[in-house]
Design a protein around this motif. Structure first.
Motif, PDB file in Angstrom:
ATOM      1  N   ALA A  20       0.829  -1.206   0.000  1.00 15.25           N
ATOM      2  CA  ALA A  20       0.000   0.000   0.000  1.00 15.25           C
ATOM      3  C   ALA A  20       0.865   1.259   0.000  1.00 15.25           C
ATOM      4  O   ALA A  20       0.576   2.232  -0.709  1.00 15.25           O
ATOM      5  N   GLU A  23       2.673   1.588  -3.437  1.00 19.98           N
ATOM      6  CA  GLU A  23       1.721   1.992  -4.480  1.00 19.98           C
ATOM      7  C   GLU A  23       1.345   3.454  -4.356  1.00 19.98           C
ATOM      8  O   GLU A  23       1.211   4.164  -5.363  1.00 19.98           O
ATOM      9  N   ARG A  34      -4.104   9.777   2.142  1.00 14.41           N
ATOM     10  CA  ARG A  34      -4.468   8.364   2.001  1.00 14.41           C
ATOM     11  C   ARG A  34      -4.550   7.689   3.369  1.00 14.41           C
ATOM     12  O   ARG A  34      -5.491   6.935   3.641  1.00 14.41           O
ATOM     13  N   GLU A  38      -7.827   5.949   5.200  1.00 15.59           N
ATOM     14  CA  GLU A  38      -7.833   4.568   5.671  1.00 15.59           C
ATOM     15  C   GLU A  38      -8.118   4.488   7.174  1.00 15.59           C
ATOM     16  O   GLU A  38      -8.972   3.716   7.623  1.00 15.59           O
ATOM     17  N   VAL A  92      -3.760  -1.560   7.856  1.00 14.85           N
ATOM     18  CA  VAL A  92      -3.695  -1.062   6.479  1.00 14.85           C
ATOM     19  C   VAL A  92      -2.307  -1.285   5.885  1.00 14.85           C
ATOM     20  O   VAL A  92      -2.161  -1.745   4.754  1.00 14.85           O
ATOM     21  N   TYR A  93      -1.283  -0.969   6.685  1.00 16.27           N
ATOM     22  CA  TYR A  93       0.102  -1.108   6.230  1.00 16.27           C
ATOM     23  C   TYR A  93       0.745  -2.285   6.967  1.00 16.27           C
ATOM     24  O   TYR A  93       1.680  -2.113   7.748  1.00 16.27           O
TER      25      TYR A  93
END
Length: 231
Positions: A20, A23, A34, A38, A92-93
């Protein structure tokens, strides 16, 4: 002035290879926007200035090894909310979480950490009996490969640029301030020098994500305006 944009987070992406994060930087996204989207579970267009500010604190807090209590203190929220934000970030990460855990584990075994260029920092405190000393060493084990890697990048950029401008009567490398390089440049050489600085800073090392240098110019360091360089 040539100023690296979010270099620590780009090094984190390079080290962790988190999908993530990689990207986001490859596609040129606003990483704080971002992360806010999230962590706060909302569409990017609904992210407020305050939410983005909190996400920025979370992003850099991870780099500095900040825990729930430190984040809560910085944002003026409860420790429970601080823990929730960090836990959600790691969901998320997840690649970042995996890299942090592996880095600390390897550092405890080897007794040192290293930047991606191989520069080492010994951390014997990882085996200290005092939990506060040991905790500090664990944070240093995570932070050193990131900020140390950023330092390696800007040092390499300085060497590359100096090799191209030495002997010039109109360009002088004045100072380095964290992730920023300051130059004194003759007006007639501004455009040419700006292009050179941007090129060499952004190509100092080939990372898995692009390096980005933002350029500004003015009569002094305070009164600067953005400089656009044609690719």
């Amino acid at each position: 002035s040539g100023d690296y944009s979010q270099i620590d987070l780009r090094v984190l992406a390079h080290n962790s290879l988190d999908k993530a994060l990689v990207e986001a930087f490859r596609s040129g996204q606003d990483i704080h926007l971002r992360t806010a989207s999230e962590v706060f579970d909302c569409a990017p267009e609904l992210v407020t200035k305050e939410m983005r500010g909190s996400a920025k604190a979370i992003n850099f807090g991870i780099v500095y090894g900040q825990g729930a209590q430190g984040l809560a203190r910085e944002l003026g929220i409860s420790r429970a909310d601080g823990a929730r934000y960090i836990n959600h970030y790691f969901e998320v990460y997840s690649g970042v979480k995996g890299w942090i855990d592996k880095t600390i584990e390897t550092a405890k075994k080897d007794g040192f950490v290293a930047t991606f260029t191989g520069r080492r920092r010994a951390l014997p405190e990882l085996k200290a009996s005092n939990p506060h000393v040991r905790s500090f060493a664990e944070r240093a084990a995570v932070n050193t490969p990131i900020q140390g890697g950023s330092a390696d990048i800007i040092k390499k950029a300085m060497i590359r640029i100096w090799g191209l401008i030495k002997g010039s009567e109109g360009v002088f490398m004045l100072s380095q301030v964290h992730d920023e390089l300051i130059f004194e440049v003759r007006d007639s050489l501004l455009e040419e020098t700006a292009a050179l600085v941007k090129r060499e800073m952004e190509n100092a090392f080939p990372l898995v994500v692009p390096l980005k240098a933002e350029l500004k110019a003015g009569k002094n360091w305070r009164d600067m305006h953005e400089v656009t360089v044609n690719s």
